[in-house]
Structures are given as structure tokens and as C-alpha cells.
Write a protein that holds these residues in place. Sequence first.
Motif, PDB file in Angstrom:
ATOM      1  N   GLY A 156       0.722  -1.295   0.090  1.00 20.17           N
ATOM      2  CA  GLY A 156       0.124  -0.100   0.175  1.00 20.17           C
ATOM      3  C   GLY A 156       0.944   1.335  -0.151  1.00 20.17           C
ATOM      4  N   TRP A 157       2.107   1.255   0.579  1.00 20.39           N
ATOM      5  CA  TRP A 157       2.857   2.615   0.743  1.00 20.39           C
ATOM      6  C   TRP A 157       3.971   2.325   0.024  1.00 20.39           C
ATOM      7  CZ3 TRP A 157      -0.936   1.481   4.008  1.00 20.39           C
ATOM      8  CH2 TRP A 157      -1.672   2.862   4.486  1.00 20.39           C
ATOM      9  N   ALA A 212       3.184   7.851   4.560  1.00 22.33           N
ATOM     10  CA  ALA A 212       2.276   8.746   3.650  1.00 22.33           C
ATOM     11  C   ALA A 212       2.874  10.265   3.792  1.00 22.33           C
ATOM     12  CB  ALA A 212       0.929   8.765   4.101  1.00 22.33           C
ATOM     13  N   TRP A 251      -4.855   3.891   4.231  1.00 20.53           N
ATOM     14  CA  TRP A 251      -4.563   4.186   2.863  1.00 20.53           C
ATOM     15  C   TRP A 251      -5.744   4.829   2.081  1.00 20.53           C
ATOM     16  CZ3 TRP A 251      -7.267   2.402  -1.598  1.00 20.53           C
ATOM     17  CH2 TRP A 251      -6.478   2.333  -2.914  1.00 20.53           C
ATOM     18  N   ARG A 252      -6.853   4.863   2.437  1.00 22.28           N
ATOM     19  CA  ARG A 252      -7.811   5.789   1.968  1.00 22.28           C
ATOM     20  C   ARG A 252      -7.597   6.974   2.247  1.00 22.28           C
ATOM     21  NH1 ARG A 252     -13.261   1.824   3.218  1.00 22.28           N
ATOM     22  NH2 ARG A 252     -12.596   0.521   1.401  1.00 22.28           N
ATOM     23  N   ARG A 253      -7.197   7.422   3.556  1.00 23.40           N
ATOM     24  CA  ARG A 253      -6.944   8.820   3.866  1.00 23.40           C
ATOM     25  C   ARG A 253      -6.048   9.222   3.310  1.00 23.40           C
ATOM     26  NH1 ARG A 253      -3.384  11.047   7.797  1.00 23.40           N
ATOM     27  NH2 ARG A 253      -4.366  12.675   9.009  1.00 23.40           N
ATOM     28  N   ALA A 254      -4.772   8.595   3.269  1.00 24.60           N
ATOM     29  CA  ALA A 254      -3.470   9.180   2.340  1.00 24.60           C
ATOM     30  C   ALA A 254      -3.893   9.402   0.960  1.00 24.60           C
ATOM     31  CB  ALA A 254      -2.436   8.047   2.351  1.00 24.60           C
ATOM     32  N   ARG A 255      -4.750   8.611   0.254  1.00 20.31           N
ATOM     33  CA  ARG A 255      -5.144   8.850  -1.066  1.00 20.31           C
ATOM     34  C   ARG A 255      -6.120  10.192  -1.292  1.00 20.31           C
ATOM     35  NH1 ARG A 255      -8.799   4.525  -4.485  1.00 20.31           N
ATOM     36  NH2 ARG A 255     -10.222   5.179  -2.683  1.00 20.31           N
ATOM     37  N   GLN A 256      -7.019  10.146  -0.219  1.00 18.89           N
ATOM     38  CA  GLN A 256      -7.855  11.750  -0.195  1.00 18.89           C
ATOM     39  C   GLN A 256      -6.989  12.841  -0.028  1.00 18.89           C
ATOM     40  OE1 GLN A 256     -10.667  10.788   3.093  1.00 18.89           O
ATOM     41  NE2 GLN A 256     -11.802   9.555   1.825  1.00 18.89           N
ATOM     42  N   ARG A 258      -3.691  13.021  -0.945  1.00 16.51           N
ATOM     43  CA  ARG A 258      -3.232  13.368  -2.199  1.00 16.51           C
ATOM     44  C   ARG A 258      -4.034  13.978  -3.222  1.00 16.51           C
ATOM     45  NH1 ARG A 258      -0.888   8.412  -1.086  1.00 16.51           N
ATOM     46  NH2 ARG A 258      -2.341   7.216  -2.441  1.00 16.51           N
ATOM     47  N   ARG A 259      -5.137  13.564  -3.256  1.00 15.77           N
ATOM     48  CA  ARG A 259      -6.031  14.079  -4.160  1.00 15.77           C
ATOM     49  C   ARG A 259      -6.429  15.484  -3.966  1.00 15.77           C
ATOM     50  NH1 ARG A 259     -10.875   9.344  -4.733  1.00 15.77           N
ATOM     51  NH2 ARG A 259      -9.828   7.833  -5.960  1.00 15.77           N
ATOM     52  N   ARG A 262      -3.671  17.635  -4.945  1.00 18.10           N
ATOM     53  CA  ARG A 262      -3.440  17.842  -6.424  1.00 18.10           C
ATOM     54  C   ARG A 262      -4.575  19.042  -6.825  1.00 18.10           C
ATOM     55  NH1 ARG A 262      -2.640  12.115  -6.704  1.00 18.10           N
ATOM     56  NH2 ARG A 262      -4.984  11.830  -7.204  1.00 18.10           N
TER      57      ARG A 262
END
Length: 281
Positions: A156-157, A212, A251-256, A258-259, A262
Motif C-alpha cells: 500500500g505504501w 504517507a 490507505w484511503r486517508r492518504a489517497r484522499q 493526495r487528491r 493535487r
Amino acid sequence: MGVQLGMTFFGTPARNTKDPLVSIVVPALNEALNLSVVLPQLPQVHEVILVDGGSVDGTVMAARRALPGIITVLQGRKGKGNALAAGFARVTGDIVVMFDADGSADPAEISRFVDALKQGADFAKGSRYVAGGGSADITRIRSLGNRFLNGLFNIGWRSRYSDLCYGYNAFWADLIPLLDLPDHKAPAPANGKMLWGDGFEIETVINCRFAAAGVSITEVPSVEKLRMFGESNLRAVSDGIRVLKTLVTEWRRARQIRRMERKLTQPALARSASASESLAA
């Protein structure tokens, strides 16, 4: 060395790497006998902070007898994660060392963690699975579970670390805000459930959030010893499931995040492109 997250800068190039003040945070629940043995073995440091989870065996009194200068804090909710958050909030040193009260952590290894940070790491991550590390306590089932969860973490990371579920770690105190742990003073939920990050998943939360954020992480070999007295509050199956849920949640928190980052950069890019077009015209 530091980490840029949004508009906030965590870490500083002016860290005291020559002679840092070390703060040892010790979460404890009914560990009077263990603390009587362990605390006198700690090296002389800036401060030792004991966070008590409502012990009924005289833990606080035993700690004060063993180490008269110890700072004691009573945590507001239950769980190791809440205890660590309460301890982190009390830290006044440059370096935080997470140290278990049950006798499984070797006080002599603290210098290894401090040296790793002084040499440039942001986070010194203890590992029982690198050369020089080991465990006299972990069972085969727990070891297999840890390796499985650790593999998911690395996928995941995109990392290559060896020991996810180990609580002997150290990091620079200026990174505490980066962890964004639940407010340790907030009341417990009315339904009796733990807040996210209050339980044994805390080590996983810390690992995920540092990974993250892209901080510099160094693994430090550590030998886990047997608990001296009493029984562990760790429950392999239920806590393992909680760690698995933590990996998915983080993992979901890190992806949010990053979004969001951006999206925050897009207006700036658009304005930059518009300005370039105007100059060209």
C-alpha cells in the motif's frame, strides 16, 4: 530536514542533532511490578513521562518510588493509542521515544534509536526482523500475522520495511502535529467504543502517517524480551483485525489527502499557464 504538508511545515533544519533532549513516553496499565524493575534501568534523559490508564495496582506510586523525577499523566480514555497521544502532548524534549512498561523493551537500545535520528532520520522504526533484532516473546501465529500485515503495508505504501506491529520507536518531537492523532482530552464515545487510533492499532497509524508524509525512516534492530510480570492486554486476533482495518482506513486517508493536494495545485497551475500565454501574446 522536514515535511511539507499543505501549507504547514513539520520538521526543521535547525534540529538539535548534537545533544538532543530525549523524552521517553511510557504508557502503562497495572504495571507496578514491571516498572519497579525497568525504570531504574533507563538512561539519564531530559524527561520520562508515565501515562497511566487507570491502574489499580499502585502503578503510579511504584513509578515514583523507582524514578522520583518521573512525570505522571492520567489518560482521559482507554487504550494504548490514547495513552501515547496524552504522553506526546506533554513532551518538551527534542526526541520522543515510545517505550513499553512491561519489560519487553531493552533500555540499552534507546541510544540506537537516538543515534539513528541524530544521523538524519525523521523516524527510527524498531524492527525484530532485521539483522541484530529478534524476539523472545512473539508466537508463531503472531509472527505470521505480523508478516502478512507488514506485506500489505509495504504494498500500500510502496515501502520495504520489515516490522509493522512493533511499538519500540522514536522520532523528532517536531513531527507530533503531523500524526494528527485524536484529541486525547475528548470524552469517550457514549457507545463505549474506542476512537480510531486509541487502541493497539496506534503503531500502525503512526507508521502509515509517517510513510504517507514521506518522512525519512530508518529501521533500527531491536530484541523484544519476555514480559516480566502480569499478562499482556494484547489480543492477537481482535487486535490483528483492527490493524487490518487500520491499513485500509489509512490507505484511503492518504489517497484522499493526495487528491486534495493535487486539487489545491491546479488553480496555481492554471494561473501560471494563463500568465505564460499573456506574456507570449
